[in-house]
Scaffold this motif. Structure first.
Motif, PDB file in Angstrom:
ATOM      1  N   LYS A 167       8.407  -4.089   7.165  1.00  0.00           N
ATOM      2  CA  LYS A 167       7.818  -5.341   6.658  1.00  0.00           C
ATOM      3  C   LYS A 167       7.346  -5.201   5.212  1.00  0.00           C
ATOM      4  CE  LYS A 167       6.272  -7.122  11.086  1.00  0.00           C
ATOM      5  NZ  LYS A 167       5.109  -7.565  11.889  1.00  0.00           N
ATOM      6  N   LYS A 168       7.552  -3.999   4.642  1.00  0.00           N
ATOM      7  CA  LYS A 168       7.177  -3.694   3.259  1.00  0.00           C
ATOM      8  C   LYS A 168       5.669  -3.828   3.011  1.00  0.00           C
ATOM      9  CE  LYS A 168      11.697  -4.787   1.374  1.00  0.00           C
ATOM     10  NZ  LYS A 168      12.284  -3.532   1.607  1.00  0.00           N
ATOM     11  N   ILE A 169       4.895  -3.533   4.065  1.00  0.00           N
ATOM     12  CA  ILE A 169       3.438  -3.527   3.931  1.00  0.00           C
ATOM     13  C   ILE A 169       2.988  -2.192   3.359  1.00  0.00           C
ATOM     14  CG2 ILE A 169       1.260  -3.581   5.232  1.00  0.00           C
ATOM     15  CD1 ILE A 169       2.691  -5.553   7.157  1.00  0.00           C
ATOM     16  N   ILE A 170       3.636  -1.107   3.791  1.00  0.00           N
ATOM     17  CA  ILE A 170       3.316   0.211   3.254  1.00  0.00           C
ATOM     18  C   ILE A 170       4.582   0.893   2.762  1.00  0.00           C
ATOM     19  CG2 ILE A 170       1.289   0.540   4.725  1.00  0.00           C
ATOM     20  CD1 ILE A 170       2.922   2.475   6.409  1.00  0.00           C
TER      21      ILE A 170
ATOM     22  N   PHE B  42       4.459   2.245  14.831  1.00  0.00           N
ATOM     23  CA  PHE B  42       3.531   1.411  14.058  1.00  0.00           C
ATOM     24  C   PHE B  42       3.838   1.527  12.566  1.00  0.00           C
ATOM     25  CE2 PHE B  42      -0.403   1.025  11.621  1.00  0.00           C
ATOM     26  CZ  PHE B  42      -0.797  -0.260  11.979  1.00  0.00           C
ATOM     27  N   VAL B  43       3.967   2.762  12.079  1.00  0.00           N
ATOM     28  CA  VAL B  43       4.240   2.979  10.660  1.00  0.00           C
ATOM     29  C   VAL B  43       5.623   2.450  10.299  1.00  0.00           C
ATOM     30  CG1 VAL B  43       4.549   4.720   8.862  1.00  0.00           C
ATOM     31  CG2 VAL B  43       2.661   4.926  10.491  1.00  0.00           C
TER      32      VAL B  43
ATOM     33  N   MET C 165       0.847  -1.154   0.000  1.00  0.00           N
ATOM     34  CA  MET C 165       0.000   0.000   0.000  1.00  0.00           C
ATOM     35  C   MET C 165       0.905   1.233   0.000  1.00  0.00           C
ATOM     36  SD  MET C 165      -2.802   1.321   2.839  1.00  0.00           S
ATOM     37  CE  MET C 165      -2.031   0.395   4.102  1.00  0.00           C
ATOM     38  N   GLU C 166       0.530   2.225  -0.781  1.00  0.00           N
ATOM     39  CA  GLU C 166       1.278   3.478  -0.818  1.00  0.00           C
ATOM     40  C   GLU C 166       0.495   4.568  -0.115  1.00  0.00           C
ATOM     41  OE1 GLU C 166       2.314   4.556  -4.790  1.00  0.00           O
ATOM     42  OE2 GLU C 166       3.958   3.123  -4.846  1.00  0.00           O
ATOM     43  N   LEU C 167       1.158   5.264   0.802  1.00  0.00           N
ATOM     44  CA  LEU C 167       0.592   6.438   1.460  1.00  0.00           C
ATOM     45  C   LEU C 167       1.368   7.640   0.957  1.00  0.00           C
ATOM     46  CD1 LEU C 167       0.337   5.112   5.140  1.00  0.00           C
ATOM     47  CD2 LEU C 167      -1.479   5.253   3.441  1.00  0.00           C
ATOM     48  N   HIS C 168       0.804   8.359   0.032  1.00  0.00           N
ATOM     49  CA  HIS C 168       1.489   9.496  -0.568  1.00  0.00           C
ATOM     50  C   HIS C 168       1.557  10.636   0.443  1.00  0.00           C
ATOM     51  CE1 HIS C 168       1.305   8.110  -4.895  1.00  0.00           C
ATOM     52  NE2 HIS C 168       0.775   7.148  -4.171  1.00  0.00           N
ATOM     53  N   CYS C 169       2.727  11.198   0.607  1.00  0.00           N
ATOM     54  CA  CYS C 169       2.945  12.236   1.607  1.00  0.00           C
ATOM     55  C   CYS C 169       3.652  13.418   0.961  1.00  0.00           C
ATOM     56  CB  CYS C 169       3.778  11.671   2.748  1.00  0.00           C
ATOM     57  SG  CYS C 169       4.021  12.815   4.094  1.00  0.00           S
ATOM     58  N   ASP C 170       3.156  14.635   1.232  1.00  0.00           N
ATOM     59  CA  ASP C 170       3.784  15.822   0.656  1.00  0.00           C
ATOM     60  C   ASP C 170       4.657  16.565   1.663  1.00  0.00           C
ATOM     61  OD1 ASP C 170       1.773  16.864   2.222  1.00  0.00           O
ATOM     62  OD2 ASP C 170       0.944  18.170   0.683  1.00  0.00           O
ATOM     63  N   LYS C 171       5.000  15.914   2.759  1.00  0.00           N
ATOM     64  CA  LYS C 171       5.875  16.507   3.776  1.00  0.00           C
ATOM     65  C   LYS C 171       7.104  15.620   3.958  1.00  0.00           C
ATOM     66  CE  LYS C 171       3.028  19.775   5.122  1.00  0.00           C
ATOM     67  NZ  LYS C 171       2.667  20.453   3.901  1.00  0.00           N
TER      68      LYS C 171
END
Length: 82
Positions: A39-42, A32-33, A1-7
């Motif tokens: 684990k390469k989940i996100i 947690f993150v 899963m990708e969580l796109h972050c602009d910071k």
């Protein structure tokens, strides 16, 4: 899963094992993150602010940004007659 972050600073906090005074209130979330990243989940890829589509859901943006984001999300004119 990708969580796109602009910071970039938020991405750095997760990848850096050093705890900073300013991150104490997010310590549990950071661990947690970090665990999920290891684990390469996100993944946390950086995205430019102008390409961050979630902004229309979380903050006030000008009309141009709003309608450009709707187009990128594939949402048509919500006011058009059906």
């Amino acid at each position: 899963m990708e969580l796109h972050c602009d910071k970039k600073s938020a991405i750095d906090v997760v990848h850096t094992p050093i705890q900073h005074d300013r991150t104490k209130h997010v310590e549990v979330d950071r661990h947690f993150v970090k665990e999920k990243i290891e684990k390469k989940i996100i993944r946390l890829p950086f995205i430019k602010s102008e390409d961050q589509l979630a902004d229309i859901l979380t903050k006030a943006v000008c009309g141009k940004v709003f309608y450009d984001s709707l187009t990128k999300l594939g949402i048509g004119d919500i006011y058009a007659a059906t």
